[in-house]
Write an enzyme that holds these catalytic residues in place. Structure first.
Site, short mmCIF file in Angstrom:
data_model
loop_
_atom_site.label_atom_id
_atom_site.label_comp_id
_atom_site.label_asym_id
_atom_site.label_seq_id
_atom_site.Cartn_x
_atom_site.Cartn_y
_atom_site.Cartn_z
N ASP B 25 0.82 -0.85 0.16
CA ASP B 25 0.01 -0.07 0.15
C ASP B 25 1.02 1.10 -0.11
OD1 ASP B 25 -1.39 2.12 0.46
OD2 ASP B 25 -2.50 1.47 2.44
N LYS B 86 2.89 11.24 -3.34
CA LYS B 86 2.09 10.66 -4.18
C LYS B 86 1.36 11.63 -4.83
CE LYS B 86 -1.45 7.12 -3.63
NZ LYS B 86 -1.85 6.18 -2.46
N ASP B 203 -13.11 5.46 1.06
CA ASP B 203 -11.61 5.50 1.22
C ASP B 203 -11.21 6.95 1.38
OD1 ASP B 203 -8.74 5.28 1.44
OD2 ASP B 203 -8.80 4.02 -0.49
#
Lengths: 172, 617
Positions: B25, B86, B203
Site C-alpha cells: 500500500d 504521491k 476510502d
C-alpha cells in the site's frame, strides 16, 4: 462468434439479466488476464483480447438499447453511426417539448422536483417504446423495429442530458 | 484454469513451489507491506514492531533515508525531506498547488524537486519508498519476493498509474498488478466473510478520496462504479485547521517553510486528538508567534464539513453510475486513516443509512487486500477462488474539431477493454492526422487531461471525408491505455503506449535503473538476460503443453512443424546469453503460434458454457 453465441444464448430481446450476469462471470473467471499472470506474454495478450471481447459482449447485451441495436445488426440492419433519422412529425414535436422542459429546469421553482418529474416521464415513454420494439422484433418487422430504436436513441440522449443537467444544478 | 497450463507429469519444468508475493500500500502519508503466511495476510513490521512506514524520503548529499528516520527531519530539513510525494506523482508542475509545499521546484514541466543530492522527480522518490518496503519484506521473508501487487487510488488517472509502475520498475520490483485501493479493501473484508451483495468502499486517505461500489457474487468481485477526488484527503483537514490557526494567531505570511511545517504538525495533532475528545488545546510558540487556545469538536466539524460534503457528493454520483439505490448497499467499508474523524463516520453513516464497517484497521486493510490478491496472482491459490473485474475511473476520448472531446471509452467501463471509433479527414488531400488522447468527463479539450499526442501519416490523399481512420483504445487490466490509429484503405498505422509528456520516457527509466544499480554488481544487462530467459522457458513450457493438448485437433501437420521449429530455435538461443537473439526468437515463436493460441482460446470459450445448466451458473 456473435455475442449471443459467446454466451450460449439464443438471440432474443427478452433476456434474464441475472442469468446473463452468471454466464458473464463464468466466462471471465476463465479468460481474465489475471488467470494468466504467470504465463507467457502471448497467452496474456490473447487473454486480454478475449476478456475485452467478453466485456464488450456483456455491455452490449446488458443494456436494452444496445441489445436492440445489436439484434437488428444480426438481421443486417445497421443503425450505429447511420445518418437516417426519425420522420414521425408528432414524435419530433414531442421531443422539442421535452427538450424545452429540460432547458427550463434551471429556472424551475424547485429544480430537484422538476428533475424527478422529467426523469419519471422519460422513463415511462422509454418503457413503452421498449415494449413496442419487442413486439415488432418478435413479429419480424425489423424495419419498424429499427424506427423504434431510432426513437429510443432520442430518449437515451435526453436522459443523458438530464443527468448532466442534474450534476450541474445539484453540484454533484 | 486449465487452458495453456496443462503440464504432463514429468514434463513440467519446475515443480509447483510456494512463491513469495507481497502487497504494497503505497500511501500518501504512510505505506505498508503485507504478505500471506499460513493462509492469512499480515502486515510486516520493522525491527521495532512499527507497521507503518511514513511515506517520507530525506535526501542528503551522500545518503537517502526513508520512513521514520526521515520523518524526524521534516521540519528541520524541510527542503530535502519530501512528504506526500504521491500527490505530485504523474502531475505537471502547473497542476501542483505549491502554496502548501516547502520545496524548491526546478523550472521544468514535470515537478522536479531540488535537493542537496541534486534534483529528484516524484517517481524516483516513490521508488525509494518502494525499495525500502521491499527490503523490509526480503528481510522478513528471508528471500526476494517473486512479485508484488501495488495499490493505487481508483481515481488515479493514466499518468499517475504509469508513474507508479515506473517507480516499481525503478525499484527493481516485478509488478503482478496495480490494484485499486478500494477493491483491495473489499477483498480484505470479502474473503473473510464470504458474503454476497453490494459493498460500498469509502476510502479517505491522506491525500486522496475514493468511493467504489462493488458487487460480490460467487467469488467474483465486480466493480460497478468508482469515483472520488484525487485531491481530497486528511491533509486538507489539516490545511483547514492551519487556516483557522493562522486567523486566530494573526499570521499573515506563510513564506517561512519551517513555520508552515510547525503549523501542520499542530493541526495534525489536534485532528487526531479530536477523534476521541470534544476539545483540544493548541499551543503555538515558534518563529515569533505565540498563541494558545482551544479547538472544539464542533468548530472542527464545521471547518471540515465542506470537505466531507464533497466526498458525499462523489458517493451519490458513484451510486448513480452503478445503478444502485442507497438502501441496496449491503455493507459500507471504511478505509484510510482519515475515516477515524468522527464527522466523517457520522456523515457516511447518515448517507448510507447504516453504520460502516471498521473491524479491520483502516490503515492496514488495503495492504492486507493487496497481499491476498498477490498471493492469488503469483499462483499460490487454487483456481477460481477470486476474480476481480475492475473499471476505468475516468472517460477516455479523442480531440475532434472545435476543441471538443469525443468519448471513446466512458468512465466505469469494465477492463480490460478495447474499443474502436472511426473518424474521417476534413480537408481534401489530407495525408496526416494528429491524434490527441484525453482523459476526463468534460466536453472541452481544455477541461480534460491531455495524455498523449501522436500523428498518423501516409493517409492516401482523398477528398475530405473519404479516408476512414479507425482509432482503437485499449485499456489493460492495470488500467493502462494504449492507442492505435489505422487508415482502413492502406493499412497505414500509428500507435502509442500512452506515456504522458511529464512522466518518464522508457529510456529515462532505463537510465535511472542503470544509475541506481551501478553500485551493485548486478548489472542491468544481466537482469534483462534473466528476464528474457524466464520468459523463454515459460513460453516453451506453455507451448509444449498446448501442443500436447490440442496440437492434433487444431493444427495441420505443416503448421505444427513451423511452431516446433520456432520452439527449438528459441530453446537453442535461450541457453546462451545473447538477449537480442532471445527476444527475436520469442517474437518468431509468437508469430508462428498466434493463430494456434487464438484457436485454442476460442475453442475453450465454446466449451466454457457447454453442459452447464442455468442454475449452475
Amino acid at each position: 462468434m456473435n455475442y449471443f453465441e459467446l454466451f450460449s444464448l439464443t438471440p432474443s430481446y427478452q433476456l434474464d439479466l441475472s442469468d446473463l450476469a452468471g454466464r458473464y462471470r463464468t466466462l471471465q473467471s476463465q479468460f481474465h488476464p489475471d488467470k494468466f499472470a504467470g504465463e507467457s506474454a502471448q497467452a496474456q495478450a490473447i487473454a486480454m483480447q478475449r476478456a475485452a471481447q467478453i466485456n464488450d459482449a456483456y455491455q452490449t447485451l446488458k443494456a436494452p438499447l444496445n441489445r436492440a441495436q445489436y439484434l437488428l445488426s444480426l438481421q443486417g440492419i445497421e443503425l450505429a453511426g447511420e445518418q437516417q433519422t426519425v420522420s414521425d412529425v408528432e414524435f419530433l414535436m414531442l421531443q422539442m417539448e421535452l427538450r424545452e422542459q429540460l432547458e427550463g429546469l434551471q429556472a424551475a421553482a424547485d429544480p430537484e422536483d422538476a428533475i424527478d418529474k422529467l426523469a419519471a416521464r422519460l422513463n415511462k415513454d422509454r418503457r413503452s417504446l421498449s415494449d413496442d420494439f419487442e413486439s415488432a422484433y418478435n413479429e419480424g418487422h425489423y424495419q419498424q423495429a429499427g424506427d423504434i430504436v431510432r426513437k429510443l436513441k432520442f430518449y437515451a440522449r435526453l436522459e443523458q442530458q438530464l443527468q448532466q443537467a442534474e450534476e450541474q444544478l445539484l453540484d454533484f | 484454469m486449465a487452458l495453456l497450463q496443462i503440464a504432463e507429469p514429468g514434463q513440467s519444468a519446475a515443480p509447483h513451489q510456494h512463491k513469495l508475493a507481497v502487497g504494497i500500500d503505497l500511501g500518501t502519508t504512510n505505506s505498508l507491506v503485507a504478505t500471506v503466511r499460513s493462509g492469512s495476510a499480515k502486515v510486516l513490521p520493522d525491527a521495532n514492531g512499527n507497521l507503518l512506514v511514513p511515506s517520507v524520503v530525506r535526501y542528503q548529499a551522500d545518503a537517502v533515508t526513508v520512513g521514520l528516520e526521515a520523518a524526524e527531519h521534516r521540519i528541520s530539513d524541510s527542503h530535502n525531506t519530501i512528504t506526500s510525494v504521491k500527490r505530485l506523482l504523474g502531475k505537471k508542475l502547473a497542476d501542483v498547488d505549491q502554496s502548501h509545499l516547502p520545496y524548491r521546484f526546478a523550472e521544468q514541466d514535470s515537478p522536479l524537486i531540488e535537493t542537496v543530492a541534486g534534483p529528484v522527480n516524484p517517481i524516483q522518490v516513490s521508488a525509494e519508498i518502494l525499495k525500502s518496503l521491499a527490503a523490509r519484506a526480503s528481510e522478513s521473508l528471508q528471500s526476494e519476493p517473486d512479485g508484488v501487487v501495488i495499490t493505487v487510488p481508483a481515481y488515479f488517472d493514466d499518468a499517475q498509474r504509469q508513474g507508479t509502475k515506473d517507480a516499481a520498475q525503478l525499484a527493481g520490483l516485478h509488478v503482478l498488478r496495480l490494484l485499486n485501493e478500494p477493491t483491495a479493501a473489499a477483498i480484505a473484508y470479502g474473503l473473510d466473510s464470504g458474503d454476497e451483495g453490494v459493498i460500498a468502499v469509502y476510502d479517505l486517505g491522506g491525500g486522496t478520496f475514493d468511493i467504489s461500489i462493488l458487487r460480490l457474487s460467487k467469488g467474483v468481485f465486480e466493480v460497478l462504479a468508482t469515483g472520488g477526488d484525487s485531491a481530497l484527503g486528511g491533509d486538507d483537514f489539516d490545511a483547514a485547521i492551519v487556516g483557522w490557526l493562522q486567523q486566530q494567531a494573526g499570521i499573515s505570511d506563510l513564506a517561512d517553510s519551517q513555520l508552515v511545517r510547525q503549523l501542520y504538525s499542530l493541526a495534525t495533532a489536534a485532528k487526531v486528538a479530536l477523534s476521541d475528545r470534544d476539545s483540544t488545546e493548541i499551543v503555538l510558540d515558534s518563529h515569533g508567534y505565540q498563541w494558545r487556545g482551544d479547538l472544539s469538536r464542533s468548530q472542527f466539524d464545521e471547518l471540515v464539513a465542506p470537505l466531507v460534503q464533497r466526498s458525499i457528493r462523489a458517493c451519490r454520483r458513484a451510486l448513480r453510475d452503478a445503478g444502485i439505490a442507497q438502501d441496496e448497499v449491503g455493507e459500507v467499508v471504511m478505509v484510510g486513516g482519515s475515516t477515524r474523524v468522527p464527522k466523517v463516520r457520522e456523515d457516511v453513516a447518515s448517507f448510507f443509512g447504516q453504520q460502516p464497517l471498521t473491524s479491520i484497521d483502516p490503515d492496514q486493510v488495503v495492504a492486507i487486500g493487496a497481499a491476498l490478491q498477490a498471493d492469488i496472482l503469483v499462483g499460490n491459490k487454487k483456481d477460481g477462488e477470486l476474480l476481480l473485474l475492475d473499471v476505468t475511473p475516468l472517460s477516455l476520448g479523442i480531440e475532434t474539431m472545435g476543441g471538443l472531446v469525443e468519448k471513446v471509452i466512458p468512465r466505469n467501463t469494465t477492463i480490460p477493454v478495447a474499443r474502436a471509433q472511426e473518424f474521417t479527414t476534413f480537408k481534401d488531400g489530407q495525408t496526416a492526422m494528429a491524434i490527441h488522447v484525453l482523459q476526463g468527463e468534460r466536453e472541452l479539450v481544455d477541461d480534460c487531461r491531455s495524455l498523449a499526442r501522436f500523428t498518423l501519416r501516409d493517409i492516401p490523399p482523398l477528398a475530405a471525408g473519404a479516408a476512414h481512420i479507425r482509432v482503437t483504445f485499449q485499456v489493460d487490466a492495470d488500467g493502462l491505455l494504449s492507442v492505435t490509429a489505422m487508415e482502413k484503405e492502406t493499412g497505414a498505422q500509428a500507435s502509442v503506449q500512452v506515456k504522458p509528456s511529464y512522466g518518464l520516457e522508457d529510456d529515462e527509466v532505463t537510465r535511472m535503473l542503470k544509475d541506481s544499480i551501478t553500485h551493485a554488481k548486478d548489472d542491468i544487462s544481466m537482469r534483462m538476460l534473466r528476464e528474457q530467459q524466464v520468459e523463454a522457458s515459460r513460453f516453451i513450457e506453455n507451448m509444449t503443453a498446448a501442443l500436447d493438448a490440442d496440437g492434433e485437433t487444431l493444427l495441420a501437420a505443416d503448421e505444427r512443424t513451423l511452431i516446433e521449429q520456432a520452439m527449438q530455435a528459441l530453446a537453442n538461443v535461450a541457453a546462451k546469453d545473447d538477449v537480442a537473439a532471445i527476444e527475436q526468437a520469442i517474437k518468431t515463436l509468437d508469430q508462428q503460434s498466434q493463430e494456434f493460441a487464438a484457436r485454442r482460446m476460442d475453442n475453450s470459450i465454446k466449451q466454457a458454457l457447454k453442459g452447464q445448466s442455468v442454475e449452475g451458473l
